[in-house]
Scaffold this active site. Sequence first.
Site, mmCIF file in Angstrom:
data_model
loop_
_atom_site.group_PDB
_atom_site.id
_atom_site.type_symbol
_atom_site.label_atom_id
_atom_site.label_comp_id
_atom_site.label_asym_id
_atom_site.label_seq_id
_atom_site.Cartn_x
_atom_site.Cartn_y
_atom_site.Cartn_z
ATOM 1 C CE LYS A 72 -3.919 2.076 2.606
ATOM 2 N NZ LYS A 72 -4.710 1.935 3.722
ATOM 3 C CB SER A 147 -8.188 3.647 2.805
ATOM 4 O OG SER A 147 -7.450 3.102 3.703
ATOM 5 C CB SER A 171 -8.393 0.738 5.799
ATOM 6 O OG SER A 171 -9.015 1.873 5.672
HETATM 7 N N1 GLN Z 1 -13.055 4.195 6.229
HETATM 8 C C1 GLN Z 1 -12.418 4.667 7.532
HETATM 9 C C2 GLN Z 1 -12.182 6.226 7.405
HETATM 10 O O1 GLN Z 1 -12.252 6.500 6.494
HETATM 11 C C3 GLN Z 1 -11.420 3.902 8.107
HETATM 12 C C4 GLN Z 1 -10.045 3.913 7.173
HETATM 13 C C5 GLN Z 1 -9.058 3.182 7.447
HETATM 14 O O2 GLN Z 1 -9.173 2.078 8.110
HETATM 15 N N2 GLN Z 1 -7.707 3.597 7.081
HETATM 16 O O3 GLN Z 1 -11.512 6.697 8.307
#
Ligand code: GLN
Length: 483
Positions: A72, A147, A171
């Site tokens: 990532k 994400s 995420s």
């Molecule tokens: N969707 C969540 C957010 O937007 C979690 C994102 C993540 O785990 N990085 O914060």
Amino acid sequence: MDLTTQTLQQLQGRLRAKEITPTEIIEALAKRIEAVEPKIQALLDINLESALVAARAADVSLPLGGLPIAIKDVINTRGEPCTCGSQILKNYRAPYDATVIRKLKEAGAIPFTRTNMDEFAMGSSTENSSYHTTKNPWDTGRIPGGSSGGSAAAVAAREAIAALGSDTGGSIRQPAALCGCVGLKPSYGRVSRYGLVAFASSLDQIGPFAKSVGDCAMLLNAISGRDPMDSTSLDVPVPDFTASLAKDMKGVRLGVPKEYFIDGIAPEVRARVEEAMKHCQSLGAELVEISLPHTDYAVSVYYIIATAEASANLARFDGVRYGHRADAPKDLLDHYLRTRAEGFGPEVKRRIILGTYVLSSGYYDAYYLRAQKVRTLIRKDFSDAFQKVDAVICPTSPEPAFEIGDRTADPLRMYLADIFTIAANLAGICGISVPCGFAETGGKKLPVGLQFLAKELEEQKLLSIANAYETTTGWSKEVAPVG
Ligand code: GLN
């Protein structure tokens, strides 16, 4: 044989038997990337040359010798880009290896390709990437989750054998569920965060995406452990997570949280998870109804704590030390204002504003401090539950992948995508998503993910339970059509 269909464990066997070489694996992936990447757009950078150099020098007797891992684009790898999906880091190159990268390299693995993500890991769909939206390999009209959507889609589309992502509120687990692969969020402190660009430091964890639970265990072995460069990494023994992965659930008590089976879960998700629960019973598990009474507060608490921490962490992107810098500023204030206005996208700005607000004098006690107290209650919900059960079983996401563009105008609806994953980060416990079947929409099969949660540092138990489920069902073996 098509090497891109193989798991890490299968490739390792073939490498050690000298049936194949690490170079052939990289070449097979490069060919696959060429064929499907225009449709999927899971990647931000393809470092083929350096991967081939590493492949030629690989020692296949090492634990991950010669095995390529996609990364990532939020984890620093020396000499490579690390954009975090943001314009502000467009031309940045990492001057050092994150601890997980150093450990992967020491275990013989080859970091190959940088995967797309929501900007600074803020989002649930990759639509917040400032470069492009990744498409779901099961239906390219839909999002892959986020994400870490690029990592999930790359594994599902066979552009990668396995990948690393980061999980702050879901995420890893949510995109794994939506793309039909396995995704593990380790307990807070299990894996060093040194070199992971920080979003919310008390919630972030790095973890693996793979085609099987066994492969996740293999990667966790390599990346876990105390690191003097991250004071929150825990000084606890790292067991061999690949050993003693069970094939049944005899004597396992699985908690079914009554607050998680609410209206609003897609009927097919509910049906698949209920079938999975029955399957676990047939493997010997006992299902126990439990209560996690503060579940309703989890999303609100998360969006106070995560934004507060983000507003502090993102202060470093000021155009002075690295990243984008506005042209010809009038003075220092103009330099900061324009650099950040130009460099950050709308969701990141929204989070910085929210986070600054909840930390500001006059509002700190009402929001931030109160959220910290409720976080303690959420943590206690889980410690109470784990007195009674070995693990929690529930959906990973309330619904399968949604259509591209469906939620972009409504941030609150987007935030609800993580309703079942966020509490694990707030409590610091570990969680895994494994494929448990499909929902059918418009003639397309969309993967559904089953989530298991276990107590902090009980990854061994978590992986064992997930392995029993996976190896007695065929869901992880289903291959995305990419179309
Ligand atoms: N969707 C969540 C957010 O937007 C979690 C994102 C993540 O785990 N990085 O914060």
